[in-house]
Write a protein that holds these residues in place. Sequence first.
Motif, PDB file in Angstrom:
ATOM      1  N   UNK A 177      30.605  42.037  -8.099  1.00 48.87           N
ATOM      2  CA  UNK A 177      29.286  42.315  -8.590  1.00 48.87           C
ATOM      3  C   UNK A 177      28.137  41.553  -8.558  1.00 48.87           C
ATOM      4  N   UNK A 178      28.575  40.112  -8.641  1.00 49.09           N
ATOM      5  CA  UNK A 178      27.312  38.982  -8.767  1.00 49.09           C
ATOM      6  C   UNK A 178      26.685  38.909  -7.527  1.00 49.09           C
ATOM      7  N   UNK A 179      27.311  39.447  -6.304  1.00 44.68           N
ATOM      8  CA  UNK A 179      26.530  39.229  -5.227  1.00 44.68           C
ATOM      9  C   UNK A 179      25.353  40.397  -4.910  1.00 44.68           C
ATOM     10  N   UNK A 180      25.447  41.329  -5.780  1.00 45.92           N
ATOM     11  CA  UNK A 180      24.437  42.697  -5.894  1.00 45.92           C
ATOM     12  C   UNK A 180      23.828  42.614  -7.105  1.00 45.92           C
ATOM     13  N   UNK A 181      22.505  42.861  -6.943  1.00 45.96           N
ATOM     14  CA  UNK A 181      21.784  43.376  -8.189  1.00 45.96           C
ATOM     15  C   UNK A 181      21.447  44.772  -8.392  1.00 45.96           C
ATOM     16  N   UNK A 182      21.522  45.138  -9.626  1.00 42.07           N
ATOM     17  CA  UNK A 182      21.052  46.487  -9.762  1.00 42.07           C
ATOM     18  C   UNK A 182      19.849  46.452 -10.491  1.00 42.07           C
ATOM     19  N   UNK A 183      18.808  47.207  -9.635  1.00 42.09           N
ATOM     20  CA  UNK A 183      17.466  46.999 -10.197  1.00 42.09           C
ATOM     21  C   UNK A 183      17.299  47.720 -11.355  1.00 42.09           C
ATOM     22  N   UNK A 184      16.434  47.151 -12.492  1.00 43.11           N
ATOM     23  CA  UNK A 184      16.295  47.867 -13.546  1.00 43.11           C
ATOM     24  C   UNK A 184      14.904  48.900 -13.340  1.00 43.11           C
ATOM     25  N   UNK A 185      14.388  48.927 -12.291  1.00 44.83           N
ATOM     26  CA  UNK A 185      13.468  49.942 -11.825  1.00 44.83           C
ATOM     27  C   UNK A 185      13.997  51.410 -12.194  1.00 44.83           C
ATOM     28  N   UNK A 186      13.229  52.249 -12.872  1.00 46.86           N
ATOM     29  CA  UNK A 186      13.740  53.448 -12.972  1.00 46.86           C
ATOM     30  C   UNK A 186      13.011  54.474 -11.722  1.00 46.86           C
ATOM     31  N   UNK A 187      13.723  55.037 -11.060  1.00 49.15           N
ATOM     32  CA  UNK A 187      13.272  55.844  -9.805  1.00 49.15           C
ATOM     33  C   UNK A 187      14.078  56.899  -9.611  1.00 49.15           C
ATOM     34  N   UNK A 188      13.783  57.974  -9.164  1.00 48.98           N
ATOM     35  CA  UNK A 188      14.543  59.153  -8.757  1.00 48.98           C
ATOM     36  C   UNK A 188      15.309  58.558  -7.410  1.00 48.98           C
ATOM     37  N   UNK A 189      16.496  59.358  -7.011  1.00 50.35           N
ATOM     38  CA  UNK A 189      17.174  58.889  -5.915  1.00 50.35           C
ATOM     39  C   UNK A 189      17.786  57.619  -5.969  1.00 50.35           C
ATOM     40  N   UNK A 190      18.037  57.135  -4.823  1.00 51.11           N
ATOM     41  CA  UNK A 190      18.848  55.979  -4.527  1.00 51.11           C
ATOM     42  C   UNK A 190      17.934  55.016  -3.479  1.00 51.11           C
ATOM     43  N   UNK A 191      17.977  53.735  -3.829  1.00 45.97           N
ATOM     44  CA  UNK A 191      17.268  52.814  -2.829  1.00 45.97           C
ATOM     45  C   UNK A 191      17.945  51.502  -2.720  1.00 45.97           C
ATOM     46  N   UNK A 192      18.262  51.427  -1.436  1.00 49.58           N
ATOM     47  CA  UNK A 192      19.022  50.079  -1.378  1.00 49.58           C
ATOM     48  C   UNK A 192      18.002  49.252  -0.423  1.00 49.58           C
ATOM     49  N   UNK A 193      18.090  47.772  -0.932  1.00 50.34           N
ATOM     50  CA  UNK A 193      17.352  46.813  -0.067  1.00 50.34           C
ATOM     51  C   UNK A 193      18.043  45.396   0.200  1.00 50.34           C
ATOM     52  N   UNK A 194      17.874  45.138   1.506  1.00 52.33           N
ATOM     53  CA  UNK A 194      18.508  43.945   1.775  1.00 52.33           C
ATOM     54  C   UNK A 194      17.736  43.179   2.445  1.00 52.33           C
ATOM     55  N   UNK A 195      17.855  41.709   2.279  1.00 52.34           N
ATOM     56  CA  UNK A 195      16.885  40.900   2.900  1.00 52.34           C
ATOM     57  C   UNK A 195      17.849  39.586   3.118  1.00 52.34           C
ATOM     58  N   UNK A 196      17.371  38.729   4.146  1.00 51.56           N
ATOM     59  CA  UNK A 196      18.071  37.253   4.272  1.00 51.56           C
ATOM     60  C   UNK A 196      17.960  36.477   2.946  1.00 51.56           C
ATOM     61  N   UNK A 197      18.987  35.790   2.867  1.00 49.61           N
ATOM     62  CA  UNK A 197      18.853  34.843   1.495  1.00 49.61           C
ATOM     63  C   UNK A 197      17.446  34.256   1.250  1.00 49.61           C
ATOM     64  N   UNK A 198      17.207  34.063   0.141  1.00 46.26           N
ATOM     65  CA  UNK A 198      15.693  33.573  -0.100  1.00 46.26           C
ATOM     66  C   UNK A 198      15.436  32.053   0.475  1.00 46.26           C
ATOM     67  N   UNK A 199      14.330  32.054   1.180  1.00 40.71           N
ATOM     68  CA  UNK A 199      13.839  30.768   2.016  1.00 40.71           C
ATOM     69  C   UNK A 199      14.648  30.676   3.439  1.00 40.71           C
TER      70      UNK A 199
END
Length: 781
Positions: free
Chosen positions: A455-477
Amino acid sequence: MSEPCIQLSLNNGLAVRLYSSDGLSAASACIRAGAGSIHEPDRWPGLAHLLEHLLFQGGEVFRGQQRLMPWVTGQQGRVNATTGLCDTLCYFSIATAGFPGALARLLDMVAAPLFDKRAISREIGVIDAEYTMLSRHVPTLINAFLREMISQPGGYSRFIAGNRQSLDGDISLLQQALREFHHRYYRPDNLQLILRAPLPLSQLRALFDNALLAAGLAGWLAPAPYHRRPRADKYLLPQRAVRPPAVLQLDGEVHHCLDMIIGDPDGELRAAVPLLRTLISDAAPGSLFDHWRRRGFCRQLAVEIISAAEGYLWLMVRVQRPSAGPLPAGQLNADLRAWLQQLTRLPAARIRHYQGLALQHFRALNPMEQVRQIASGTGPSDRPVKALATALLQAIPYELQTSSRTCSEQATVCGFACRWQPLIDSTVTDSPPLSFVFYPQTLNAPAVAASGTTVGQWQRSAVCAPGVRILLRPADGTTLTPAQLRRLEDALLPVFSRVSHAGGESGIAFYHNIPWLFIALPDSGEVLDIVSWLAVLWPPLTGVSSAAEPQQIVIRRLLAEFPSLLLPTTARPCWQGVIQCDDRELFNTLMARLPPQVADLPPATATISAAQSHHHQPDKDADNGILFFLPLPDNSQAAVRIAKALAAIYQPAFYHWLREELSAGYVVSCRFEQYGEMPGILCAVQSPGYPCDQLATWCRQFFKRMTPQIMQLRLPPAAGEQAPLHADRIMARIGEELWQVSGRGNLPSVAGSDEVLLLQQLHLWLTENSDQALQLTSGRW
């Protein structure tokens, strides 16, 4: 199109269409002249292209820095033009507040160009440099080879690209030829003007009238009742000389082309091309694209219009794949015909589904590209694609492939040297009839083992929005190399298409030059299916070749490579993930199915940060190019805002000095860029004649030259935001949301008088530290 529209015919014959579009992020305009390279006199090959360049030198009313290009770019707008075989288009996009001024300048330059002799001489050099570049450009050479085969009507096999030799001679005679060509073909009754803006039609109409007055064209004002222009009753369908399937010797990836010429007297078939593009570019599981991709035949697939003159349509299906030997002649054509046959039998409901996708793809384009497509007749339409498919089935395609292997025949095609040979092996093995999948259709999702992520490797966004959105990016930096990014995009094309069929948006969004993978679905109904495909198709990014595509334009290759030289990369990237969904159970299920977060290798050290520069040895016959990047002294939000305002002043001045006064190169820009947490000012120049050290010297000198102008400022420049390079409206919006998810806020406002002082201080700092610029160069030093 479903947008509210007014169509006008002015008394002088000018056809005008005004579109009111609430969803546009900027206003845009395009003027189309019914004249292209095929119309130019035999004495002056390249004249139409030269005239297009000279239009942007201004008109009778707006000259110097008040002409269209510097005026629009100074307000963070965009300007471009294209010269085709049969038409020429000039277009721009700009914030709505600047639309009246930009439109007046567009009308002025087209109606009353100056044709100054010094400008003619300078632009001949630019045309010649472009010819040298095009001599290595795969699409140009393919089109030239195909045009060389047209026996009737005449003109298609002529040299029309233009260079210094073809345009050499008495400048006064050339000037007169330009004026005659303009007088003959740029008549109002041979022009069409398209305007689109987020404004009511009444306001847009008034704006158009005011622009005519500002351009000194009051005599054009009186409208006549709109009438459809009569088409020619007779037309000549281009006839091709008999030639066997051929292989063209070109380095780099393989291009496999099938071109077809069909009659199109009413333009109905051309209007269906966008829908055909949407259908054939569908990479979802079971599609034609997917079938070829899984067999290794196809990495990219596109439908292109070679020409669409009055009465006919010349189309090409172009398949691109990694370097390999030629395929047997007829193999891809047999698959394409099977696909077209199935397309003609599709029920109306499925056609409507793809029409919706075509409109969605159109809306994803930036406003300037949208207006260009409308003006060229390839905007969204409800024209029946079955008629186009039927006509293509009746056509006899010509087949051309490329290969890096040495070919035996030498030839000059439309002014370009090439080597080619007939494709000897034309054996096509019999195979059972193919059946393709057209959506909407439900396929069984592939089986996926749990990834074992915590669970710690994924963050659940607190932004309330309809549907589902998945975002991935290379590690910060960190970021990806260009080769890793291309491997990822190619592998996930079926996923992106599958998301489109589900009514969502997906792709790779570049924000601050960092790639973000995003999947946004309006509801959660198909998310598990799509995530299963994502997990199965996720490619290994180790061992990816870093070799650049040989035919890539120098400055584009440098721009693609630069982020991975400024920021660390790793052979097995670690990814940061954010999932937006209201359902906690669904979040846990998605987290278990998504690709694992691998982080067992430390990032590589950034290449340029320590050495200050990185240089590529010159390619054979290639131009010289430089990226000259000055990072800001800090990356605060206030500094970023000031740097953007400063770049708005730099760009027109940089272009004027290097492009017009020094003739240093034909790709010239100075703009704000941000690479991860590193914002700064980026100068980019591509030059055929000057070495990289001279280009670097001019970049440094530019900041000193600008000091008097900057220090005399009393008011801040006009506010505005330019979208990232080549980014479209949806990508820019997604990028802003991604940045907010990462915890960054919006840029604060700065008071006017304080902004001028801060802007001057930043300019002086950049000038004093120009010797510390980070540079990426290619070519002679």
